[in-house]
Design a protein around this motif. Structure first.
Motif, PDB file in Angstrom:
ATOM      1  N   LEU A 155       0.815  -1.212   0.000  1.00 37.68           N
ATOM      2  CA  LEU A 155       0.000   0.000   0.000  1.00 37.68           C
ATOM      3  C   LEU A 155       0.849   1.263   0.000  1.00 37.68           C
ATOM      4  N   MET A 156       2.054   1.168   0.524  1.00 34.28           N
ATOM      5  CA  MET A 156       2.944   2.330   0.604  1.00 34.28           C
ATOM      6  C   MET A 156       3.725   2.565  -0.683  1.00 34.28           C
ATOM      7  N   THR A 157       3.527   1.714  -1.675  1.00 32.83           N
ATOM      8  CA  THR A 157       4.319   1.792  -2.908  1.00 32.83           C
ATOM      9  C   THR A 157       4.286   3.179  -3.536  1.00 32.83           C
ATOM     10  N   ASN A 158       3.092   3.749  -3.665  1.00 32.91           N
ATOM     11  CA  ASN A 158       2.944   5.047  -4.324  1.00 32.91           C
ATOM     12  C   ASN A 158       2.688   6.195  -3.349  1.00 32.91           C
ATOM     13  N   LEU A 159       2.970   5.939  -2.092  1.00 34.51           N
ATOM     14  CA  LEU A 159       2.765   6.971  -1.074  1.00 34.51           C
ATOM     15  C   LEU A 159       4.122   7.445  -0.554  1.00 34.51           C
ATOM     16  N   PRO A 160       4.211   8.693  -0.122  1.00 32.10           N
ATOM     17  CA  PRO A 160       5.477   9.178   0.443  1.00 32.10           C
ATOM     18  C   PRO A 160       5.730   8.558   1.809  1.00 32.10           C
ATOM     19  N   ALA A 161       6.979   8.435   2.163  1.00 30.33           N
ATOM     20  CA  ALA A 161       7.347   7.876   3.464  1.00 30.33           C
ATOM     21  C   ALA A 161       6.945   8.812   4.595  1.00 30.33           C
ATOM     22  N   PHE A 162       6.462   8.242   5.688  1.00 34.54           N
ATOM     23  CA  PHE A 162       6.132   9.020   6.869  1.00 34.54           C
ATOM     24  C   PHE A 162       7.409   9.288   7.673  1.00 34.54           C
ATOM     25  N   LYS A 163       7.487  10.451   8.295  1.00 35.71           N
ATOM     26  CA  LYS A 163       8.656  10.785   9.108  1.00 35.71           C
ATOM     27  C   LYS A 163       8.590  10.078  10.464  1.00 35.71           C
ATOM     28  N   LEU A 164       7.500  10.315  11.205  1.00 32.61           N
ATOM     29  CA  LEU A 164       7.227   9.634  12.478  1.00 32.61           C
ATOM     30  C   LEU A 164       8.368   9.748  13.494  1.00 32.61           C
ATOM     31  N   LYS A 165       9.053  10.868  13.505  1.00 33.61           N
ATOM     32  CA  LYS A 165      10.212  11.021  14.385  1.00 33.61           C
ATOM     33  C   LYS A 165       9.836  10.915  15.865  1.00 33.61           C
ATOM     34  N   ILE A 166       8.841  11.700  16.277  1.00 35.27           N
ATOM     35  CA  ILE A 166       8.459  11.718  17.696  1.00 35.27           C
ATOM     36  C   ILE A 166       7.867  10.378  18.141  1.00 35.27           C
ATOM     37  N   PRO A 167       6.884   9.803  17.402  1.00 32.25           N
ATOM     38  CA  PRO A 167       6.363   8.486  17.811  1.00 32.25           C
ATOM     39  C   PRO A 167       7.460   7.417  17.883  1.00 32.25           C
ATOM     40  N   PHE A 168       8.389   7.466  16.930  1.00 33.93           N
ATOM     41  CA  PHE A 168       9.467   6.480  16.905  1.00 33.93           C
ATOM     42  C   PHE A 168      10.383   6.660  18.114  1.00 33.93           C
ATOM     43  N   MET A 169      10.667   7.888  18.482  1.00 30.47           N
ATOM     44  CA  MET A 169      11.500   8.146  19.655  1.00 30.47           C
ATOM     45  C   MET A 169      10.804   7.672  20.932  1.00 30.47           C
ATOM     46  N   ILE A 170       9.514   7.967  21.060  1.00 35.79           N
ATOM     47  CA  ILE A 170       8.761   7.545  22.251  1.00 35.79           C
ATOM     48  C   ILE A 170       8.728   6.017  22.342  1.00 35.79           C
ATOM     49  N   HIS A 171       8.455   5.370  21.215  1.00 37.86           N
ATOM     50  CA  HIS A 171       8.412   3.905  21.145  1.00 37.86           C
ATOM     51  C   HIS A 171       9.717   3.301  21.648  1.00 37.86           C
ATOM     52  N   ASN A 172      10.835   3.805  21.166  1.00 36.72           N
ATOM     53  CA  ASN A 172      12.135   3.249  21.520  1.00 36.72           C
ATOM     54  C   ASN A 172      12.554   3.601  22.943  1.00 36.72           C
ATOM     55  N   LEU A 173      12.207   4.795  23.395  1.00 38.75           N
ATOM     56  CA  LEU A 173      12.530   5.182  24.767  1.00 38.75           C
ATOM     57  C   LEU A 173      11.775   4.297  25.759  1.00 38.75           C
ATOM     58  N   LEU A 174      10.484   4.078  25.508  1.00 37.44           N
ATOM     59  CA  LEU A 174       9.688   3.226  26.406  1.00 37.44           C
ATOM     60  C   LEU A 174      10.204   1.793  26.434  1.00 37.44           C
TER      61      LEU A 174
END
Length: 317
Positions: A70-89
């Protein structure tokens, strides 16, 4: 300072104070029951059946590969803050579970020795069983790692989704098999994960971390230690049970199925991580050497050109 003065270090308190009572209060607040009331039962405890694990694995693969399509023709999401929170937790949770397990297993190691710690049925205590189960639940949470990769349109490595999905299965089999040696791979895995998720948290914030290569080396070392422990336990169990005339150290707690599955899966992890290390870091080394040689060739060409230029300038009539 007063709290530090009250610290008392002993085999039962390797960190100077008891951590499990803090965990008990937090657990009772969240779950609504005492930790002592927990009892893992296959088919009764949530996510304790083969069907639940199988459905989760199938759903996981549908989500990640369907999401990638589904992401083939869509731009990549940045998700910096969610990714940081996920990894910190995950860093904090992994660290807390690791500390709790060390607190539980260290007195057994200190007073009874390594053989009892990895083989005796008594090593499978009720507090450790609860911690093993919570670690098992964290493996479901860690599947979100792959979802981030998909949404950020990062490459999906076979090693990544193979390791993430089957580590969850491994924890499930060892819970059901009640293998006393479980604490060895779990504590080593948690140690690696504390560093790994901290690394991802920092790099997501833009930090440059120099020790990524050594993290992969640590993972390989982890599997070597794991295999030494589980191979020994499996060997002494089967020899004691079926060929007692051969050298052995007696029986070892756990089912035959869980032992064989654990040996096979951890062996595959070791081979795959060694191959990943070889491909990733040797390829980088060769690329760096090629770039260095290219730079040397370029410098030599510039030197020759300069030499010719000065020669023409000097001798030009």
């Amino acid at each position: 300072m007063e709290q530090l003065k009250q610290l008392h270090f002993s085999p039962e308190q390797p960190f100077g104070l008891k951590l499990y009572p803090f965990f008990e209060k937090a657990y009772e607040t969240v779950v609504g029951q005492k930790t002592s009331e927990f009892n893992y039962q296959s088919g009764v405890t949530p996510l304790s059946t083969v069907n639940e694990v199988t459905i989760t694995c199938i759903t996981y693969f549908i989500v990640i590969f369907g999401g990638r399509y589904l992401m083939t023709n869509l731009p990549a999401f940045k998700l910096k803050i969610p990714f940081m929170i996920h990894n910190l937790l995950l860093t904090l949770v992994s660290g807390f579970l690791l500390a709790l397990m060390i607190e539980q297993i260290f007195p057994i190691l200190y007073r009874q020795g390594i053989l009892a710690a990895i083989c005796a049925q008594e090593t499978w205590t009720q507090p450790l069983e609860l911690l093993y189960y919570l670690n098992y639940l964290v493996k479901y949470w860690e599947l979100i790692d792959t979802c981030f990769l998909v949404l950020k349109k990062k490459k999906l490595e076979f090693l990544h989704y193979y390791h993430h999905s089957l580590t969850m299965v491994l924890c499930f089999t060892q819970l059901n098999g009640r293998t006393s040696v479980s604490w060895v791979p779990i504590t080593l895995n948690l140690t690696v994960h504390v560093l790994m998720y901290y690394y991802y948290f920092r790099t997501a914030a833009g930090a440059k971390i120099w020790w990524k290569k050594y993290l992969t080396t640590l993972q390989i070392t982890q599997f070597i230690i794991d295999l030494c422990a589980v191979y020994f336990c499996t060997y002494t169990y089967f020899v004691y049970t079926y060929w007692p005339f051969l050298p052995n150290k007696g029986s070892c707690a756990g089912t035959e199925t869980s032992a064989i599955f654990g040996c096979a899966l951890l062996s595959s992890y070791l081979l795959l991580f060694i191959n990943f290390y070889r491909i990733t870091y040797q390829a980088k080394k060769k690329h760096a050497a090629a770039m260095k040689q290219q730079q040397l060739n370029s410098d030599e060409n510039h030197r020759l050109c300069a030499k010719k230029f000065f020669a023409l300038t000097i001798f030009q009539p």
